[in-house]
Every structure is written in structure tokens, then in C-alpha cells.
Design a protein around this motif. Sequence first.
Motif, mmCIF file in Angstrom:
data_model
loop_
_atom_site.group_PDB
_atom_site.id
_atom_site.type_symbol
_atom_site.label_atom_id
_atom_site.label_comp_id
_atom_site.label_asym_id
_atom_site.label_seq_id
_atom_site.Cartn_x
_atom_site.Cartn_y
_atom_site.Cartn_z
ATOM 1 N N LEU A 10 0.829 -1.207 0.000
ATOM 2 C CA LEU A 10 0.000 0.000 0.000
ATOM 3 C C LEU A 10 0.867 1.261 0.000
ATOM 4 O O LEU A 10 0.565 2.230 -0.710
ATOM 5 N N ALA A 11 1.932 1.260 0.800
ATOM 6 C CA ALA A 11 2.809 2.436 0.854
ATOM 7 C C ALA A 11 3.420 2.712 -0.519
ATOM 8 O O ALA A 11 3.472 3.866 -0.970
ATOM 9 N N LYS A 12 3.882 1.664 -1.191
ATOM 10 C CA LYS A 12 4.474 1.853 -2.527
ATOM 11 C C LYS A 12 3.448 2.407 -3.507
ATOM 12 O O LYS A 12 3.757 3.295 -4.319
ATOM 13 N N GLN A 13 2.225 1.914 -3.436
ATOM 14 C CA GLN A 13 1.189 2.380 -4.360
ATOM 15 C C GLN A 13 0.766 3.815 -4.050
ATOM 16 O O GLN A 13 0.519 4.610 -4.965
ATOM 17 N N ILE A 14 0.685 4.136 -2.771
ATOM 18 C CA ILE A 14 0.362 5.512 -2.373
ATOM 19 C C ILE A 14 1.433 6.465 -2.903
ATOM 20 O O ILE A 14 1.138 7.556 -3.398
ATOM 21 N N ASN A 15 2.694 6.043 -2.828
ATOM 22 C CA ASN A 15 3.783 6.908 -3.261
ATOM 23 C C ASN A 15 3.793 7.127 -4.773
ATOM 24 O O ASN A 15 4.329 8.122 -5.260
ATOM 25 N N LYS A 16 3.199 6.214 -5.516
ATOM 26 C CA LYS A 16 3.089 6.385 -6.968
ATOM 27 C C LYS A 16 1.824 7.137 -7.368
ATOM 28 O O LYS A 16 1.765 7.724 -8.453
ATOM 29 N N THR A 17 0.808 7.103 -6.497
ATOM 30 C CA THR A 17 -0.523 7.601 -6.878
ATOM 31 C C THR A 17 -0.950 8.877 -6.175
ATOM 32 O O THR A 17 -1.596 9.746 -6.787
ATOM 33 N N LEU A 18 -0.601 9.025 -4.908
ATOM 34 C CA LEU A 18 -1.170 10.118 -4.110
ATOM 35 C C LEU A 18 -0.202 11.230 -3.749
ATOM 36 O O LEU A 18 -0.652 12.326 -3.385
#
Length: 276
Positions: A10-18
Motif C-alpha cells: 500500500l505504501a508503494k502504491q500511495i507513493n506512486k498515486t497520491l
Amino acid sequence: MFELPEYTVLAKQINKTLVGKTIKKGNLGNSPHKFVWYNRKPDEFTRLTRGKVVGRAHAQGRWLIIPLEPGYNLVLGECGGKVLFHPADSELPEKYHLWIEFEDGSSLTVTTQMWGAMELFEAGKEQERQYIKGMRVTPVERGFTFKYFSGLIDELLQGEKRSTKSLLTQDQLIPGLGNASAQDILFQARLLPRRSLSELSPGQRRDLYDAIVHTIREIIEKGGRNDETDLFGKRGGYVRLMDSAATGKPCPECGTKVQKIQYLGGACYFCPKCQV
């Protein structure tokens, strides 16, 4: 329940998206839940988050820390449920326990099915929170070496008796692990859940360490466990070897029927032949 691998994903995806998105409005839940813990009142949460910008998130054990800059960190911990990103004009869940609207029309929602903390701290103050304060090294950190791991076992042997499952799931001795990942770790290490730490040979200590590191790494690489979802609602690709579905079925290694016991507050699944 999310464990370290799922929060890492989730942290990796947040860093790419948010990252870089500006908050229009932060909302606490619209569905009361006595096992969701907040540390702010709804109006206070809305006021403190308005205009904040999302920074780079990271996992810390079974906690997800999302900077809201300047000055604050949103902390999600011990949660079981869904953390979801919603593009602009997409449908939101009917019920949620946290909803953050961004100025570009997209949103982030958090819902839990069991329990969890959804708290907003002044940056750095979250490290004083119970269960985060003084957290030991996690399996994704460089400090989680075999020397550290073996020293941890030596330290525990000076106190009360501990089993292999106790090491993996109790008191966050190894932060970020839980009952779900512990089953496959013990299977890969060929150790029974009740096996006393005092009985482990140097070779078995090494096998257990390797199983922890390799299992957590594999779960992360596959996007989490397949009974959890990521930021976009996609199920993870890691299928557990030892879970409720395996009970009574042949062990994937030797064909012996997998057994189930209740131990230390949860179910354990194991092969009575492969694990000793």
C-alpha cells in the motif's frame, strides 16, 4: 488483517498515486464502529487536514504512516479491511471509516471489518503511540540480520518459555508479522507452532530466519496475500500454503494430511510429518 507485506505494498502504491495531491476535505467515518479508534473529533480532523499535501508513505510493522504536509502524519494501524483509491467521478463505498477528498476530485477511503486505528498526529508524535513506541526491527529493514535475530532469541530465552509461534505472533517481537504469515513461515522452516525456542539447533534458527525473510519478501513481490486487496481493490497474488483451505488436504511437500489446532489465540495449520 493487514500485515507488514500488505502495508508495504500500500505504501508503494500511495507513493506512486497520491504523493503531491492536496486535500480538499478530510472526513471521519459515516458508519459508527466501536472498534475503530480515532484521536480527533470530526471537525478537528477536517480542519487540520484541509489544504495538506500527501507526502511519501511508509510501513512500520503493522502500521501505515502517510505524511500530510506540512506538520502531520496520518496513521493507520492494526486494520483489517480496505484502503482504496477512487479516481475522480468514481463511486465511493456506501460506508466508510475515513474519507479524504482531494482537490483534483479523486479520493481515498478506509473501511475496516474488524478493528483498527485511524489517527492524525503532529509529525513525529506517532512514534510515542502505544505499539509504535520502541518498535523492534522489522523483517524488511537492513538491521534484521541473522545476528540480530539470533540475539533476539537469546534474549527471550532469559525469560519465560517461548514457542516458535509465540516468537512470530506475540508482543510484536518481530513487528509486522501475524497469524496468517506465521503459518507459511513455520512450514517453510519445517517447525511446529508449539516447538520451544530453547530446543532449536543453530541450523533451525537459521532456517527460521531465512523463512521469515523469504516469505515476507515473496508476499510483497506478489502484491500481498490473495485474501487482502491493494489500493486499487485488486487481490494480492500470494496464495498461502497453510490456511483453513489446507486442513485435511495433502501437504504440498509429502502428501500427509494437513492438521489444524488452536494455539495462542488462533488457528494453526501444519504438516505433522514435515514440521518437527
